[in-house]
Design an enzyme around this catalytic site. Sequence first.
Site, PDB file in Angstrom:
ATOM      1  N   SER A  67       0.834  -1.207   0.000  1.00 40.52           N
ATOM      2  CA  SER A  67       0.000   0.000   0.000  1.00 40.52           C
ATOM      3  C   SER A  67       0.864   1.251   0.000  1.00 40.52           C
ATOM      4  O   SER A  67       2.001   1.254   0.484  1.00 40.52           O
ATOM      5  CB  SER A  67      -0.911   0.021   1.228  1.00 40.52           C
ATOM      6  OG  SER A  67      -1.757  -1.101   1.257  1.00 40.52           O
TER       7      SER A  67
HETATM    8  N1  SAH Z   1      -0.995  -4.813   4.009  1.00 42.69           N
HETATM    9  C1  SAH Z   1      -0.260  -5.038   2.789  1.00 42.69           C
HETATM   10  C2  SAH Z   1      -1.058  -4.622   1.554  1.00 42.69           C
HETATM   11  C3  SAH Z   1      -1.342  -5.806   0.757  1.00 42.69           C
HETATM   12  S1  SAH Z   1      -2.368  -5.704  -0.642  1.00 42.69           S
HETATM   13  C4  SAH Z   1       1.113  -4.400   2.825  1.00 42.69           C
HETATM   14  O1  SAH Z   1       1.398  -3.662   3.782  1.00 42.69           O
HETATM   15  O2  SAH Z   1       1.910  -4.651   1.929  1.00 42.69           O
HETATM   16  C5  SAH Z   1      -3.687  -6.762  -0.119  1.00 42.69           C
HETATM   17  C6  SAH Z   1      -3.333  -8.194   0.210  1.00 42.69           C
HETATM   18  O3  SAH Z   1      -4.535  -8.820   0.672  1.00 42.69           O
HETATM   19  C7  SAH Z   1      -2.847  -9.022  -0.968  1.00 42.69           C
HETATM   20  O4  SAH Z   1      -1.594  -9.607  -0.637  1.00 42.69           O
HETATM   21  C8  SAH Z   1      -3.932 -10.090  -1.131  1.00 42.69           C
HETATM   22  O5  SAH Z   1      -3.432 -11.348  -1.545  1.00 42.69           O
HETATM   23  C9  SAH Z   1      -4.512 -10.168   0.268  1.00 42.69           C
HETATM   24  N2  SAH Z   1      -5.878 -10.701   0.383  1.00 42.69           N
HETATM   25  C10 SAH Z   1      -6.934 -10.494  -0.427  1.00 42.69           C
HETATM   26  N3  SAH Z   1      -8.023 -11.155   0.017  1.00 42.69           N
HETATM   27  C11 SAH Z   1      -7.646 -11.801   1.162  1.00 42.69           C
HETATM   28  C12 SAH Z   1      -8.302 -12.672   2.092  1.00 42.69           C
HETATM   29  N4  SAH Z   1      -9.578 -13.042   1.941  1.00 42.69           N
HETATM   30  N5  SAH Z   1      -7.577 -13.136   3.128  1.00 42.69           N
HETATM   31  C13 SAH Z   1      -6.277 -12.810   3.308  1.00 42.69           C
HETATM   32  N6  SAH Z   1      -5.603 -12.012   2.460  1.00 42.69           N
HETATM   33  C14 SAH Z   1      -6.270 -11.512   1.396  1.00 42.69           C
END
Ligand code: SAH
EC number: 2.1.1.77
Length: 220
Positions: A67
């Site tokens: 993000s």
């Molecule tokens: N918090 C992260 C941002 C990641 S982007 C950071 O600091 O880098 C969002 C992430 O959510 C992705 O890696 C995606 O695979 C995950 N995601 C999406 N749906 C999900 C679910 N149902 N359970 C767990 N992770 C999920």
Amino acid sequence: MKRTEDTYQHKGMRRQLINSLREKGIQDERVLEAMNNIPRHWFLDSAFNKIAYEDRAFPIGEGQTISQPYTVAYQTQLLCVNRGEKILEIGTGSAYQATVLAEMGARVFTIERQKKLYDHLQRTYVFKGKYPNLKFFYGDGFEGLPSFAPFDKVIITAAAPFLPQKLIDQMRVGGIMVVPLDDPEHKSQRMLRITKTPDGIQEERFDFFSFVPMLSGKNH
Ligand code: SAH
């Protein structure tokens, strides 16, 4: 994720990024301090070494992103993090957001549904040992972690199609959830803060953001 040097140049760029977040309206100094303490370039491919401190999102593989710093700061500020609180994060991704929460002294439980991202972190997480208060899980965030409930706080870092009831059930009364919820009219997500009350929930509405989708089920 590679532990290269954290040079004066990196530290300088980080300080500038923190100042720009303050100018954009982030006021919680605990959030800014935590972000100032964490080398964001360690969470990105070394190709992004120099631009890791621009206020933008980056690809981290598997079509996912780390993000934007402003978004991390914004969500963390809304969460009102206190030391020792139990926080559930959905969407580990690069683990940058989870590390910010751990640096603030919270007990963090973070779930990722993409096996490759989870495995990659198991192998390469640069702060191994530094944060005994941070735990990684591979699973479907819609299910939460019932065996570790109740949580003081829940943070969802992917675009939620609806408010996941199971996650609300796993919060204590008085606990809060920060969640970007799909808004079909705007084709983006409205940031919500949900407070669990004795007889339901209270909702506060904030700005619009753009997240990758929260998907159900695990991806092997
Ligand atoms: N918090 C992260 C941002 C990641 S982007 C950071 O600091 O880098 C969002 C992430 O959510 C992705 O890696 C995606 O695979 C995950 N995601 C999406 N749906 C999900 C679910 N149902 N359970 C767990 N992770 C999920």
